[in-house]
Design a protein around this motif. Structure first.
Motif, PDB file in Angstrom:
ATOM      1  N   SER A  17      40.687  34.680  76.109  1.00 15.20           N
ATOM      2  CA  SER A  17      41.704  35.502  76.772  1.00 15.20           C
ATOM      3  C   SER A  17      43.109  35.060  76.375  1.00 15.20           C
ATOM      4  O   SER A  17      44.014  35.886  76.233  1.00 15.20           O
ATOM      5  N   TYR A  18      43.309  33.756  76.163  1.00 20.86           N
ATOM      6  CA  TYR A  18      44.608  33.274  75.686  1.00 20.86           C
ATOM      7  C   TYR A  18      44.916  33.806  74.287  1.00 20.86           C
ATOM      8  O   TYR A  18      46.076  34.046  73.950  1.00 20.86           O
ATOM      9  N   MET A  19      43.873  33.948  73.475  1.00 22.08           N
ATOM     10  CA  MET A  19      44.098  34.487  72.127  1.00 22.08           C
ATOM     11  C   MET A  19      44.650  35.921  72.224  1.00 22.08           C
ATOM     12  O   MET A  19      45.460  36.325  71.399  1.00 22.08           O
ATOM     13  N   GLY A  20      44.212  36.668  73.226  1.00 24.04           N
ATOM     14  CA  GLY A  20      44.772  38.005  73.440  1.00 24.04           C
ATOM     15  C   GLY A  20      46.229  37.939  73.834  1.00 24.04           C
ATOM     16  O   GLY A  20      47.034  38.775  73.421  1.00 24.04           O
ATOM     17  N   HIS A  21      46.602  36.925  74.632  1.00 21.69           N
ATOM     18  CA  HIS A  21      48.003  36.758  75.025  1.00 21.69           C
ATOM     19  C   HIS A  21      48.867  36.341  73.835  1.00 21.69           C
ATOM     20  O   HIS A  21      50.064  36.613  73.807  1.00 21.69           O
ATOM     21  N   GLN A  38      45.426  25.190  71.454  1.00 23.12           N
ATOM     22  CA  GLN A  38      44.930  24.056  70.670  1.00 23.12           C
ATOM     23  C   GLN A  38      44.464  22.926  71.584  1.00 23.12           C
ATOM     24  O   GLN A  38      43.435  22.301  71.326  1.00 23.12           O
ATOM     25  N   ALA A  39      45.182  22.656  72.667  1.00 22.98           N
ATOM     26  CA  ALA A  39      44.778  21.614  73.608  1.00 22.98           C
ATOM     27  C   ALA A  39      43.448  21.968  74.259  1.00 22.98           C
ATOM     28  O   ALA A  39      42.559  21.103  74.409  1.00 22.98           O
ATOM     29  N   GLN A  81      38.973  28.537  66.613  1.00 22.79           N
ATOM     30  CA  GLN A  81      39.870  27.645  65.864  1.00 22.79           C
ATOM     31  C   GLN A  81      40.361  28.337  64.592  1.00 22.79           C
ATOM     32  O   GLN A  81      41.543  28.288  64.272  1.00 22.79           O
ATOM     33  N   SER A  82      39.445  28.974  63.870  1.00 23.67           N
ATOM     34  CA  SER A  82      39.861  29.653  62.642  1.00 23.67           C
ATOM     35  C   SER A  82      40.750  30.856  62.952  1.00 23.67           C
ATOM     36  O   SER A  82      41.680  31.160  62.204  1.00 23.67           O
ATOM     37  N   GLY A  83      40.487  31.540  64.058  1.00 20.45           N
ATOM     38  CA  GLY A  83      41.363  32.645  64.467  1.00 20.45           C
ATOM     39  C   GLY A  83      42.768  32.164  64.769  1.00 20.45           C
ATOM     40  O   GLY A  83      43.754  32.819  64.411  1.00 20.45           O
ATOM     41  N   GLN A  88      48.436  31.553  63.035  1.00 18.55           N
ATOM     42  CA  GLN A  88      49.563  30.692  62.688  1.00 18.55           C
ATOM     43  C   GLN A  88      50.001  30.938  61.256  1.00 18.55           C
ATOM     44  O   GLN A  88      51.200  30.959  60.958  1.00 18.55           O
ATOM     45  N   HIS A  89      49.035  31.138  60.368  1.00 22.00           N
ATOM     46  CA  HIS A  89      49.366  31.396  58.965  1.00 22.00           C
ATOM     47  C   HIS A  89      50.109  32.721  58.818  1.00 22.00           C
ATOM     48  O   HIS A  89      51.118  32.798  58.107  1.00 22.00           O
ATOM     49  N   ARG A  90      49.653  33.766  59.511  1.00 22.24           N
ATOM     50  CA  ARG A  90      50.342  35.057  59.456  1.00 22.24           C
ATOM     51  C   ARG A  90      51.743  34.954  60.047  1.00 22.24           C
ATOM     52  O   ARG A  90      52.695  35.522  59.500  1.00 22.24           O
ATOM     53  N   ARG A  91      51.880  34.218  61.144  1.00 20.02           N
ATOM     54  CA  ARG A  91      53.194  34.053  61.769  1.00 20.02           C
ATOM     55  C   ARG A  91      54.139  33.307  60.831  1.00 20.02           C
ATOM     56  O   ARG A  91      55.300  33.676  60.662  1.00 20.02           O
ATOM     57  N   TYR A  92      53.632  32.256  60.182  1.00 23.51           N
ATOM     58  CA  TYR A  92      54.444  31.499  59.234  1.00 23.51           C
ATOM     59  C   TYR A  92      54.895  32.396  58.079  1.00 23.51           C
ATOM     60  O   TYR A  92      56.068  32.358  57.678  1.00 23.51           O
TER      61      TYR A  92
END
Length: 165
Positions: A17-21, A38-39, A81-83, A88-92
């Motif tokens: 659900s956090y991944m959706g946020h 990550q935590a 984790q891979s998602g 992060q890679h797309r954001r970077y």
């Protein structure tokens, strides 16, 4: 073992659900959400290590089922984790593109330096200032001939369309 499994499974669903946020959060809070995810993933991995130890201590008839359930949780967490890494890679990449875009927009382009370089090359080739002025005058005159020819062509096309249709 069952209580730890259900707790870990609940944490996996919370991370989902956090991944959706993560997709809808603004630029300032995205780092906080990423750190929180990550935590939580790290806590889940530590729970999974304990679950693996506990599943190996299960009775023989339940051991295979317990290992299968732990492996499924591990797979789900690795997928999360891979998602997160992909996000992060797309954001970077987006941030780098925005930075490059801003640098390009801030850059000023001038032609004065190009004109001076052309004059320097012409002087190096041995053309005199008189010849250079004649060339510039001819280019100036050619511009007017081009504009006049364009206007004349437009007038002819207008007349052809007007009288032949």
């Amino acid at each position: 073992m069952e209580a730890l499994y259900h707790q870990t499974n609940k944490q996996v669903h919370e991370v989902q659900s956090y991944m959706g946020h993560l997709e809808t959060s603004d630029k300032q809070s995205v780092h906080l959400v990423e750190n929180e995810i990550q935590a939580r993933i790290d806590r889940i991995f530590s729970n999974l290590e304990r679950l693996e130890i506990l599943s190996s201590k299960e009775p023989a008839n339940k051991r295979q089922n317990a290992k299968l359930r732990v492996d499924q949780l591990k797979y789900d967490v690795q997928h999360l984790q891979s998602g997160l890494r992909n996000f992060q890679h797309r954001r970077y990449n987006r941030e780098q593109q925005e930075k490059q875009r801003e640098e390009l927009l801030a850059r000023t382009f001038t032609t004065n330096g190009t004109h001076k370089k052309i004059l320097d090359v012409a002087n190096m080739l041995g053309l005199s200032n008189t010849v250079m002025r004649l060339i510039e005058k001819r280019a100036f005159q050619d511009k007017y001939f081009m504009i006049g020819g364009m206007l004349l062509s437009c007038v002819v096309m207008f007349l052809v369309v007007q009288y032949l249709t």
